[in-house]
Design an enzyme around this catalytic site. Structure first.
Site, PDB file in Angstrom:
ATOM      1  N   SER A   1       1.069  -1.326   0.030  1.00  0.00           N
ATOM      2  CA  SER A   1      -0.090   0.115   0.093  1.00  0.00           C
ATOM      3  C   SER A   1       0.869   1.360  -0.126  1.00  0.00           C
ATOM      4  O   SER A   1       0.685   2.121  -0.712  1.00  0.00           O
ATOM      5  CB  SER A   1      -0.966  -0.130   0.959  1.00  0.00           C
TER       6      SER A   1
ATOM      7  N   HIS B   1      -1.798  -9.065   1.914  1.00  0.00           N
ATOM      8  CA  HIS B   1      -1.760  -7.604   2.695  1.00  0.00           C
ATOM      9  C   HIS B   1      -2.931  -7.361   3.625  1.00  0.00           C
ATOM     10  O   HIS B   1      -3.173  -7.984   4.382  1.00  0.00           O
ATOM     11  CB  HIS B   1      -1.540  -6.606   1.581  1.00  0.00           C
TER      12      HIS B   1
ATOM     13  N   HIS C   1       5.397 -12.710   8.275  1.00  0.00           N
ATOM     14  CA  HIS C   1       5.784 -11.459   7.915  1.00  0.00           C
ATOM     15  C   HIS C   1       6.821 -11.368   6.822  1.00  0.00           C
ATOM     16  O   HIS C   1       7.748 -12.322   7.189  1.00  0.00           O
ATOM     17  CB  HIS C   1       5.871 -10.347   9.080  1.00  0.00           C
TER      18      HIS C   1
ATOM     19  N   ARG D   1       2.212  -4.557  17.077  1.00  0.00           N
ATOM     20  CA  ARG D   1       1.023  -4.222  16.899  1.00  0.00           C
ATOM     21  C   ARG D   1       0.296  -5.270  17.169  1.00  0.00           C
ATOM     22  O   ARG D   1      -1.087  -4.995  17.837  1.00  0.00           O
ATOM     23  CB  ARG D   1       0.802  -3.821  15.167  1.00  0.00           C
TER      24      ARG D   1
ATOM     25  N   ASP E   1      -2.649  -8.584  11.899  1.00  0.00           N
ATOM     26  CA  ASP E   1      -4.029  -8.900  11.611  1.00  0.00           C
ATOM     27  C   ASP E   1      -4.629 -10.241  12.483  1.00  0.00           C
ATOM     28  O   ASP E   1      -5.706 -10.509  12.514  1.00  0.00           O
ATOM     29  CB  ASP E   1      -3.794  -9.515  10.050  1.00  0.00           C
TER      30      ASP E   1
HETATM   31  N1  AMX Z   1       1.332 -20.137   6.980  1.00  0.00           N
HETATM   32  C1  AMX Z   1       1.570 -20.943   6.130  1.00  0.00           C
HETATM   33  N2  AMX Z   1       2.782 -20.583   5.592  1.00  0.00           N
HETATM   34  C2  AMX Z   1       3.360 -19.500   5.454  1.00  0.00           C
HETATM   35  C3  AMX Z   1       2.882 -18.673   6.275  1.00  0.00           C
HETATM   36  C4  AMX Z   1       1.800 -18.948   6.891  1.00  0.00           C
HETATM   37  N3  AMX Z   1       1.162 -18.029   7.836  1.00  0.00           N
HETATM   38  N4  AMX Z   1       3.751 -17.663   6.168  1.00  0.00           N
HETATM   39  C5  AMX Z   1       4.547 -17.725   5.067  1.00  0.00           C
HETATM   40  N5  AMX Z   1       4.277 -19.158   4.825  1.00  0.00           N
HETATM   41  C6  AMX Z   1       5.079 -19.846   3.790  1.00  0.00           C
HETATM   42  C7  AMX Z   1       4.902 -18.940   2.435  1.00  0.00           C
HETATM   43  O1  AMX Z   1       3.774 -19.285   1.781  1.00  0.00           O
HETATM   44  C8  AMX Z   1       6.081 -19.575   1.594  1.00  0.00           C
HETATM   45  O2  AMX Z   1       5.828 -20.662   1.180  1.00  0.00           O
HETATM   46  P1  AMX Z   1       6.042 -20.981  -0.598  1.00  0.00           P
HETATM   47  O3  AMX Z   1       7.738 -21.074  -0.499  1.00  0.00           O
HETATM   48  O4  AMX Z   1       5.402 -22.546  -0.632  1.00  0.00           O
HETATM   49  O5  AMX Z   1       5.699 -20.173  -1.356  1.00  0.00           O
HETATM   50  C9  AMX Z   1       7.252 -19.612   2.732  1.00  0.00           C
HETATM   51  O6  AMX Z   1       6.611 -19.678   3.966  1.00  0.00           O
HETATM   52  C10 AMX Z   1       7.945 -18.762   2.769  1.00  0.00           C
HETATM   53  O7  AMX Z   1       7.615 -17.170   3.191  1.00  0.00           O
HETATM   54  P2  AMX Z   1       7.931 -16.281   3.858  1.00  0.00           P
HETATM   55  O8  AMX Z   1       9.242 -15.722   3.085  1.00  0.00           O
HETATM   56  O9  AMX Z   1       8.126 -16.372   5.284  1.00  0.00           O
HETATM   57  O10 AMX Z   1       6.837 -14.857   3.803  1.00  0.00           O
HETATM   58  P3  AMX Z   1       6.718 -14.061   2.649  1.00  0.00           P
HETATM   59  O11 AMX Z   1       7.377 -12.851   2.954  1.00  0.00           O
HETATM   60  O12 AMX Z   1       6.669 -14.625   1.329  1.00  0.00           O
HETATM   61  O13 AMX Z   1       5.238 -13.651   2.898  1.00  0.00           O
HETATM   62  C11 AMX Z   1       3.278 -13.156   4.202  1.00  0.00           C
HETATM   63  C12 AMX Z   1       4.980 -13.048   3.918  1.00  0.00           C
HETATM   64  C13 AMX Z   1       2.844 -12.254   5.282  1.00  0.00           C
HETATM   65  C14 AMX Z   1       2.306 -12.783   2.811  1.00  0.00           C
HETATM   66  C15 AMX Z   1       3.088 -14.658   4.791  1.00  0.00           C
HETATM   67  O14 AMX Z   1       3.699 -14.749   5.805  1.00  0.00           O
HETATM   68  C16 AMX Z   1       1.533 -14.841   4.664  1.00  0.00           C
HETATM   69  O15 AMX Z   1       0.975 -15.484   3.720  1.00  0.00           O
HETATM   70  N6  AMX Z   1       0.934 -14.947   5.860  1.00  0.00           N
HETATM   71  C17 AMX Z   1      -0.425 -15.203   6.073  1.00  0.00           C
HETATM   72  C18 AMX Z   1      -1.078 -13.898   5.459  1.00  0.00           C
HETATM   73  C19 AMX Z   1      -1.129 -12.824   6.444  1.00  0.00           C
HETATM   74  O16 AMX Z   1      -1.212 -12.794   7.387  1.00  0.00           O
HETATM   75  N7  AMX Z   1      -0.913 -11.695   5.742  1.00  0.00           N
HETATM   76  C20 AMX Z   1      -0.849 -10.385   6.622  1.00  0.00           C
HETATM   77  C21 AMX Z   1       0.760  -9.725   6.539  1.00  0.00           C
HETATM   78  C22 AMX Z   1       0.434  -8.270   7.304  1.00  0.00           C
HETATM   79  C23 AMX Z   1       0.052  -7.451   6.391  1.00  0.00           C
HETATM   80  O17 AMX Z   1       0.453  -6.721   5.358  1.00  0.00           O
HETATM   81  N8  AMX Z   1      -1.409  -6.740   6.791  1.00  0.00           N
END
Ligand code: AMX
Length: 436
Positions: free
Chosen positions: A240, A270, A317, A326, A372
């Site tokens: 964002s 996000h 994250h 947070r 979140d």
């Molecule tokens: N549950 C299961 N698997 C997860 C996970 C979770 N909460 N968080 C990360 N992973 C997995 C990823 O999907 C990725 O798998 P892949 O290699 O098969 O694609 C692997 O772990 C490595 O990911 P990462 O480098 O640790 O995370 P990222 O930087 O790619 O993504 C985020 C970060 C937040 C998108 C991810 O942790 C996620 O999808 N979390 C759940 C959704 C969420 O809570 N989003 C909110 C973020 C905060 C915000 O912006 N509001």
């Protein structure tokens, strides 16, 4: 000139020469190197943006103008009779980096009040949407529709001087921010309360007025203030903030930029994650016939979700490597105000069971909860059960940070953003050493 704008101008005069000196005398100094995985992997961690508004430390979490979240909540002036700082004072602090006095806060509140009337055509546009439209679509569109009001767009046509761009962006930011609570509350009451609209109250601060227009009793005013402050900024690289920065770098005005940043916020990786957390928790709740699961039962839900190839929403994250402060601030609020809320007990259980499972799975770089994981539970408790609305709340908060960043980007004359792309063949040539 308003108190806030005058203070901002004083700061701009001090800050401009710092950026100019860096560019002129040290422009060729190398800061970082870039790898192929960073290029393919979403520019992850490439140090290529500047902001003094906030800095995200992987371990300490976000610092706003150098202060951690507990320091912000403790040190900023509180709303009279409340525990939380006012949004007005926090915005003054974000924009100027200085702690506001009570008079400064008052003056920002007056400034917002004088600018907060939402034009009738915006209300008509909100009403024209099909009933099943996502509230984020309605919110971003309502903001977009006000672009015709842009001071910058009008002044630019009259040959506004580059060094004065910030002034017109400031005007647009204040005009826009002042209207966000009413636009959001209107969308909420139209969609979920049969259009029973509550008018704004001029005596109230930003957070309390929002709670009032939502039709929710105290301490929801405190929830609103906490929520908007916590979600305001998270450095410049998140989707964002970066979208807002990018769009405004072409001198698109604040209305274009803020509506664009909201479109980025609306994605499930996000801002939409807070909605996903509640959806997922409701699934668990239904499967358990409303009973609080045991630790073993909760572990099974988490493992089943992972087996289905889904992520556990609210955990992980891109930058943080510890529990998001947070999350902690909201958890403390829950422990004080809603310890018996069943959904809070669900999230407490998740805090216990999810990190070890994610660690055992070995993929997520950060197994700890993010902002979140907790925010929707508080909203739910105070009656905002329509979880698709939660990202709109996030959007109001995020607009405070993105507006601050964009005003400063214009003040420091940051140019059009234009990274360079390569072809896959070019990357292969670099990788295989065949780039002759
Ligand atoms: N549950 C299961 N698997 C997860 C996970 C979770 N909460 N968080 C990360 N992973 C997995 C990823 O999907 C990725 O798998 P892949 O290699 O098969 O694609 C692997 O772990 C490595 O990911 P990462 O480098 O640790 O995370 P990222 O930087 O790619 O993504 C985020 C970060 C937040 C998108 C991810 O942790 C996620 O999808 N979390 C759940 C959704 C969420 O809570 N989003 C909110 C973020 C905060 C915000 O912006 N509001």
């Amino acid at each position: 000139m308003s108190v806030l704008k005058k203070k901002l101008y004083e700061k701009i005069v001090i800050e401009r020469p710092r950026t100019e000196k860096l560019l002129k005398e040290f422009g060729n100094v190398k800061v970082d190197e870039v790898t192929i995985s960073q290029i393919i992997g979403g520019m992850r961690d490439i140090k290529s943006l500047v902001t003094d508004i906030s800095y995200l430390d992987p371990l300490d979490g976000i610092r706003f103008r150098g202060l951690t979240i507990p320091q912000v909540l403790e040190n900023l002036p509180k709303v009279s009779g409340g525990e939380m700082p006012s949004v007005e004072g926090f915005f003054y602090f974000l924009l100027t980096g200085e702690m506001p006095t009570d008079e400064d806060v008052d003056s920002v509140q007056k400034e917002f009040n004088s600018r907060k009337k939402v034009p009738d055509y915006v209300i008509d546009i909100i009403h024209a949407f099909p009933k099943d439209s996502h509230p984020m679509t309605m919110f971003a569109s309502a903001i977009m529709s006000m672009q015709r009001e842009s001071v910058f767009a009008k002044e630019y046509k009259k040959n506004l001087k580059k060094n004065d761009y910030w002034d017109a962006y400031y005007e647009d930011a204040m005009n826009l921010l002042a209207k966000l609570p009413e636009i959001a509350a209107h969308i909420y009451r139209l969609k979920y309360r049969d259009g029973d609209i509550i008018s704004a109250d001029d005596k109230l601060d930003f957070g309390a007025n929002f709670a009032h227009m939502m039709g929710i009793e105290k301490p929801y005013d405190e929830v609103a203030r906490l929520y908007f402050i916590l979600h305001s900024d998270h450095e410049s690289g998140n989707v964002s903030a970066h979208t807002g920065h990018l769009v405004a770098s072409s001198l698109s005005d604040m209305y274009y930029a803020i509506s664009a940043m909201l479109n980025g916020l609306a994605g499930p990786l996000h801002g939409l994650a807070n909605e996903e957390v509640l959806r997922w928790l409701q699934g668990v709740k239904t499967a358990m016939c409303d009973k609080i699961p045991t630790e073993e039962e909760m572990k099974k839900f988490v493992r089943d979700t992972l087996k289905e190839g889904q992520v556990i929403p609210g955990f992980g994250h891109a930058v943080l490597r510890r529990t998001d402060p947070r999350y902690t601030a909201q958890r403390e609020f829950c422990m004080k105000h809603l310890p018996d809320e069943p959904l809070f007990q669900y999230t407490s259980l998740l805090l216990k069971v999810v990190p070890p499972i994610l660690l055992e799975q070995g993929k997520a770089k950060n197994p700890w909860p993010n902002v979140d994981a907790q925010s929707g539970v508080i909203q739910w408790h105070y009656g905002v059960k329509e979880y698709e609305f939660y990202t709109v709340l996030f959007g109001i908060g995020r607009a405070l940070g993105v507006c601050s960043n964009i005003i400063w980007a214009r003040a420091l004359n940051y140019p059009l953003e234009r990274p360079k792309s390569l072809t896959t063949k070019m990357l292969e040539d670099v990788a295989f050493g065949t780039n002759q």
